[in-house]
Design an enzyme around this catalytic site. Structure first.
Site, PDB file in Angstrom:
ATOM      1  N   GLU A  41      -3.797  10.062   9.278  1.00 16.89           N
ATOM      2  CA  GLU A  41      -3.455   8.706   9.204  1.00 16.89           C
ATOM      3  C   GLU A  41      -2.102   9.136   8.915  1.00 16.89           C
ATOM      4  O   GLU A  41      -1.422   8.435   7.394  1.00 16.89           O
ATOM      5  CB  GLU A  41      -3.837   8.159   8.098  1.00 16.89           C
ATOM      6  CG  GLU A  41      -3.782   6.409   8.060  1.00 16.89           C
ATOM      7  CD  GLU A  41      -4.144   5.359   7.164  1.00 16.89           C
ATOM      8  OE1 GLU A  41      -3.302   4.699   6.171  1.00 16.89           O
ATOM      9  OE2 GLU A  41      -5.724   6.116   6.993  1.00 16.89           O
ATOM     10  N   ARG A  45       5.275   3.957   6.508  1.00 14.17           N
ATOM     11  CA  ARG A  45       6.254   3.620   5.700  1.00 14.17           C
ATOM     12  C   ARG A  45       7.245   4.426   5.678  1.00 14.17           C
ATOM     13  O   ARG A  45       8.229   3.843   4.638  1.00 14.17           O
ATOM     14  CB  ARG A  45       5.449   3.686   4.197  1.00 14.17           C
ATOM     15  CG  ARG A  45       4.352   3.401   3.992  1.00 14.17           C
ATOM     16  CD  ARG A  45       3.586   3.787   2.466  1.00 14.17           C
ATOM     17  NE  ARG A  45       2.542   2.933   2.691  1.00 14.17           N
ATOM     18  CZ  ARG A  45       1.685   3.260   1.352  1.00 14.17           C
ATOM     19  NH1 ARG A  45       2.081   3.913   0.452  1.00 14.17           N
ATOM     20  NH2 ARG A  45       0.611   2.675   1.193  1.00 14.17           N
ATOM     21  N   THR A  69      -0.736   1.418   7.780  1.00 14.96           N
ATOM     22  CA  THR A  69       0.277   0.698   7.292  1.00 14.96           C
ATOM     23  C   THR A  69       1.026  -0.086   8.686  1.00 14.96           C
ATOM     24  O   THR A  69       2.256   0.212   8.834  1.00 14.96           O
ATOM     25  CB  THR A  69       1.292   1.587   6.438  1.00 14.96           C
ATOM     26  OG1 THR A  69       1.124   2.087   5.279  1.00 14.96           O
ATOM     27  CG2 THR A  69       2.208  -0.311   5.375  1.00 14.96           C
ATOM     28  N   LYS A 129     -11.229  -1.671   5.973  1.00 16.95           N
ATOM     29  CA  LYS A 129     -10.838  -0.422   5.302  1.00 16.95           C
ATOM     30  C   LYS A 129     -10.627  -1.106   4.202  1.00 16.95           C
ATOM     31  O   LYS A 129     -10.411  -2.256   4.377  1.00 16.95           O
ATOM     32  CB  LYS A 129      -9.191   0.119   5.167  1.00 16.95           C
ATOM     33  CG  LYS A 129      -8.341   0.713   4.594  1.00 16.95           C
ATOM     34  CD  LYS A 129      -7.093   1.310   5.117  1.00 16.95           C
ATOM     35  CE  LYS A 129      -6.166   0.915   3.699  1.00 16.95           C
ATOM     36  NZ  LYS A 129      -4.536   1.661   4.094  1.00 16.95           N
TER      37      LYS A 129
END
Length: 208
Positions: A41, A45, A69, A129
């Site tokens: 994953e 960021r 993200t 999640k």
């Protein structure tokens, strides 16, 4: 067709990667795939995320690659165009869910309370999640949320480590956990691929 939930459940531990130099993903992906963790994953960021996803997809075409993200439609589209299999978001944003549906990419949104779980269920999502896992009450909270919502399954992420990952995965309907301990940013920046490979192998063996 294997669902994203089935693919996550097969691997069990999903390395969550923050990468500064896109080219580092090639030896990193090799170290993970060759040591029993054929998944990544790659989080948005850093500015290198999109290029890292593209490079990893070219180098490891069979790997399960997620974009983490992801906060909006533009990032979801960029992730899909680069070759991501699915996207992960820290929270539950209906606009991002709708965007992913429209462009045809799976999303695993973040939740940590009943209201967010119900909002996700309302939109037909059942693979969620649980984030930030440890800060949101950890194993007790996971069990508390799974109780009334029998249709959902969780991928806890945030504070997961070798000391607690097995305890999370022992919970019915926790299908996988996201973790960073085997892909620490300092190790990536220093090119410690053998060490990353060793930690990936230990993680894979731990959850077998």
């Amino acid at each position: 067709m294997t669902t994203i939930a089935q693919q996550l459940a097969e691997i069990k531990v999903i390395p969550v990667i923050a990468i500064d130099r896109a080219e580092d993903i090639i030896p990193l992906g090799k170290a993970l795939a060759e040591n029993g963790l054929p998944a990544a994953e790659i989080t948005f960021r850093s500015d290198a995320a999109v290029e890292a996803i593209r490079l990893l997809r070219e180098a490891q075409p069979e790997m399960l690659i997620g974009a983490g993200t992801v906060l909006n439609r533009e990032q979801a589209q960029a992730a899909k165009d680069a070759g991501a299999t699915f996207v992960v978001s820290p929270g539950f944003n209906p606009n991002t869910v709708i965007a992913c549906r429209e462009i045809g990419i799976d999303i695993v949104p973040g939740v940590n309370n009943p209201s967010a779980v119900e909002a996700a269920i309302e939109m037909g999502l059942t693979t969620l999640k649980f984030f930030p896992a440890e800060a949101s009450g950890g194993i007790n909270m996971v069990k508390s949320l799974l109780g009334p919502y029998t249709q959902i399954q969780f991928m806890p992420t945030g504070g997961i480590s070798p000391s607690n990952v097995k305890e999370y995965l022992a919970i019915d309907r926790v299908i996988a956990c996201g973790g960073t301990w085997m892909v620490d940013k300092a190790m990536i920046n220093e090119g410690r691929w053998d060490e990353i490979g060793r930690l990936a192998r230990e993680a894979a063996d731990l959850v077998k």
